[in-house]
Write a protein that holds these residues in place. Sequence first.
Motif, short mmCIF file in Angstrom:
data_model
loop_
_atom_site.label_atom_id
_atom_site.label_comp_id
_atom_site.label_asym_id
_atom_site.label_seq_id
_atom_site.Cartn_x
_atom_site.Cartn_y
_atom_site.Cartn_z
N SER A 64 0.84 -1.18 0.00
CA SER A 64 0.00 0.00 0.00
C SER A 64 0.89 1.24 0.00
N VAL A 65 0.54 2.19 -0.82
CA VAL A 65 1.31 3.42 -0.93
C VAL A 65 0.64 4.49 -0.09
N SER A 66 1.43 5.16 0.73
CA SER A 66 0.90 6.21 1.59
C SER A 66 0.91 7.55 0.86
N LYS A 67 -0.09 8.38 1.16
CA LYS A 67 -0.15 9.73 0.59
C LYS A 67 0.78 10.69 1.35
N GLU A 95 7.95 12.00 6.96
CA GLU A 95 7.82 13.00 8.02
C GLU A 95 6.37 13.30 8.36
N GLY A 96 5.45 12.66 7.64
CA GLY A 96 4.04 12.83 7.93
C GLY A 96 3.34 13.91 7.13
#
Length: 139
Positions: A2-5, A9-10
């Motif tokens: 799964s690729v995070s948006k 660093e958040g």
Amino acid sequence: MSVSKYNSEGYYDPTAYGAMQTIEQEQRSLRAFRPIVYICSPYAGDIEENVAAARRYCRHAVDTGYIPIAPHLLFPQFLNDADPNERQLGLFFGNALMSKCSEVWVFGKRISAGMQAEINRAKWKNYRLRYFTEECQEV
């Protein structure tokens, strides 16, 4: 995967997210398409060793992204290779399957009579032939 948006660093990172989505989609589509290849290797003679070798060759095809077809692993399960009529039937079935393959892969330095017939047919039909050693190295 799964690729995070969000980056490490958040923070929201749409550019990296878009690039990673594209890469992931390309990888999925590559896994979805596997060309079919015809495995040409000896059967007669030391059948036990030749069957084990054909299994290795098929595994090599799978590991490199192809779907292997090895008629000499399938047809002797129900056809008698010692019976000339059934052997001819098996060769005929193999030729039919070869026509569905994108390439013919020839393994080993020993070319049996059955292999030579398959190679001749592949050349006659202009199928792409690739040659490999017993260790699955292309020559």
